[in-house]
Motif scaffolding. Sequence first.
Motif, short mmCIF file in Angstrom:
data_model
loop_
_atom_site.label_atom_id
_atom_site.label_comp_id
_atom_site.label_asym_id
_atom_site.label_seq_id
_atom_site.Cartn_x
_atom_site.Cartn_y
_atom_site.Cartn_z
N ASP A 1 0.82 -1.23 0.00
CA ASP A 1 0.00 0.00 0.00
C ASP A 1 0.84 1.27 0.00
O ASP A 1 0.41 2.33 0.50
N GLU A 2 2.02 1.22 -0.61
CA GLU A 2 2.91 2.39 -0.65
C GLU A 2 2.25 3.57 -1.35
O GLU A 2 2.30 4.71 -0.88
N LEU A 3 1.60 3.31 -2.49
CA LEU A 3 0.97 4.40 -3.25
C LEU A 3 -0.27 4.92 -2.52
O LEU A 3 -0.55 6.13 -2.56
N LEU A 4 -1.00 4.03 -1.89
CA LEU A 4 -2.18 4.45 -1.13
C LEU A 4 -1.78 5.41 -0.01
O LEU A 4 -2.45 6.43 0.21
N ARG A 5 -0.68 5.11 0.67
CA ARG A 5 -0.22 6.00 1.75
C ARG A 5 0.21 7.35 1.18
O ARG A 5 -0.03 8.40 1.81
N THR A 6 0.81 7.35 0.01
CA THR A 6 1.19 8.61 -0.64
C THR A 6 -0.05 9.45 -0.95
O THR A 6 -0.07 10.67 -0.73
N ILE A 7 -1.09 8.80 -1.43
CA ILE A 7 -2.34 9.51 -1.75
C ILE A 7 -3.00 10.02 -0.48
O ILE A 7 -3.48 11.16 -0.42
N GLU A 8 -3.03 9.20 0.55
CA GLU A 8 -3.67 9.61 1.81
C GLU A 8 -2.98 10.83 2.41
O GLU A 8 -3.66 11.72 2.97
N GLU B 1 4.12 1.22 -15.02
CA GLU B 1 4.28 0.70 -13.66
C GLU B 1 4.32 1.90 -12.72
O GLU B 1 5.24 2.71 -12.77
N LEU B 2 3.32 2.02 -11.86
CA LEU B 2 3.17 3.22 -11.04
C LEU B 2 4.22 3.30 -9.95
O LEU B 2 4.69 2.30 -9.42
N SER B 3 4.58 4.55 -9.62
CA SER B 3 5.51 4.84 -8.53
C SER B 3 4.96 6.05 -7.76
O SER B 3 4.05 6.74 -8.24
N PRO B 4 5.52 6.34 -6.58
CA PRO B 4 5.07 7.55 -5.86
C PRO B 4 5.25 8.82 -6.68
O PRO B 4 4.46 9.77 -6.53
N GLN B 5 6.25 8.85 -7.55
CA GLN B 5 6.46 10.02 -8.39
C GLN B 5 5.30 10.22 -9.37
O GLN B 5 4.89 11.36 -9.64
N HIS B 6 4.75 9.12 -9.89
CA HIS B 6 3.58 9.24 -10.78
C HIS B 6 2.41 9.85 -10.03
O HIS B 6 1.66 10.67 -10.58
N VAL B 7 2.24 9.46 -8.78
CA VAL B 7 1.16 10.02 -7.96
C VAL B 7 1.38 11.52 -7.75
O VAL B 7 0.47 12.33 -7.95
N ASP B 8 2.60 11.88 -7.35
CA ASP B 8 2.90 13.29 -7.08
C ASP B 8 2.73 14.14 -8.32
O ASP B 8 2.12 15.23 -8.28
N HIS B 9 3.28 13.68 -9.45
CA HIS B 9 3.20 14.48 -10.68
C HIS B 9 1.77 14.58 -11.19
O HIS B 9 1.34 15.64 -11.66
#
Length: 321
Positions: A9-16, A58-66
Amino acid sequence: MVSLLGHQDELLRTIERAFSADIHVRGNEITITGSPAEIELASKLFAELVALLDAGTELSPQHVDHSLAMLRSGAEERPAEVLTLNILSNRGRTIRPKTLNQKRYVDAIDQHTIVFGIGPAGTGKTYLAMAKAVQALQAKKVNRIILTRPAVEAGERLGFLPGTLYEKIDPYLRPLYDALHDMIDPDSIPRLMQSGTIEVAPLAYMRGRTLNDAFIILDEAQNTSAEQMKMFLTRLGFGAKIVVTGDITQVDLPSGTRSGLRVVREILDGVDDVHFATLTSSDVVRHRLVGEIVDAYARWDADEAASAAAAPARPARRDRR
């Protein structure tokens, strides 16, 4: 769902962390609770991330941030469209813009003959320009690539370096070689350079030339004088394209010498087919701290300038003789 939320859930935590809304996941269902604006934005973000997954990313935290930064900016371009724009692929690696300003910079290179990419370190100015140059060469839009930068020392002296002139200037050109190795088969680079298809040379070697059917990149342009910048831009020949990159906050010129990159915008403002692309700390694609360092230095420079403006003028010393 695992690809969308990330490993553990690394990306979920980034979104939260980016939202004040409550985000709950149960099975294949995501529930968002919060203000209407937060719900709408979070829903759009998940939709864009799903679109990226559908495109094979392939998603990464950077994709979420950008993606989130683009959505919050209210730009017309969709994050999924920006982040899936392929410029160049080599040895299983794809080069593409990672921010909205990078995408607009790449589009400007396609649409204009002369483009200036101005921004801090780590924003991909030179790297993306190099990718567009290789793309143009492979598509036979140009016959050769010319890469150049001024041999200006950052606190050091060329004369102290050992070896011949070429060995002395090699450290200044090394970043360009490194980028080339990411984009072209390394075994073919010596052959392309020997044939003149790719040329890497210091700026002084451009004088007196007319460059036709070439993609020309001037890197570290903040270290050119106004005269050098004029000399370089007037090398433009038929069928050629020029990209000038630099960071006006990192000038290594001797005190009293005005940077050609700082004045060229005033000189060429409004000239047809010349475009100025500005990248900021939000476009930094290196370590997260690089963007914060850039912002911290910008604040410090602003404070120093304000202090200098507020300081009373010192009275002139009287000659007692």
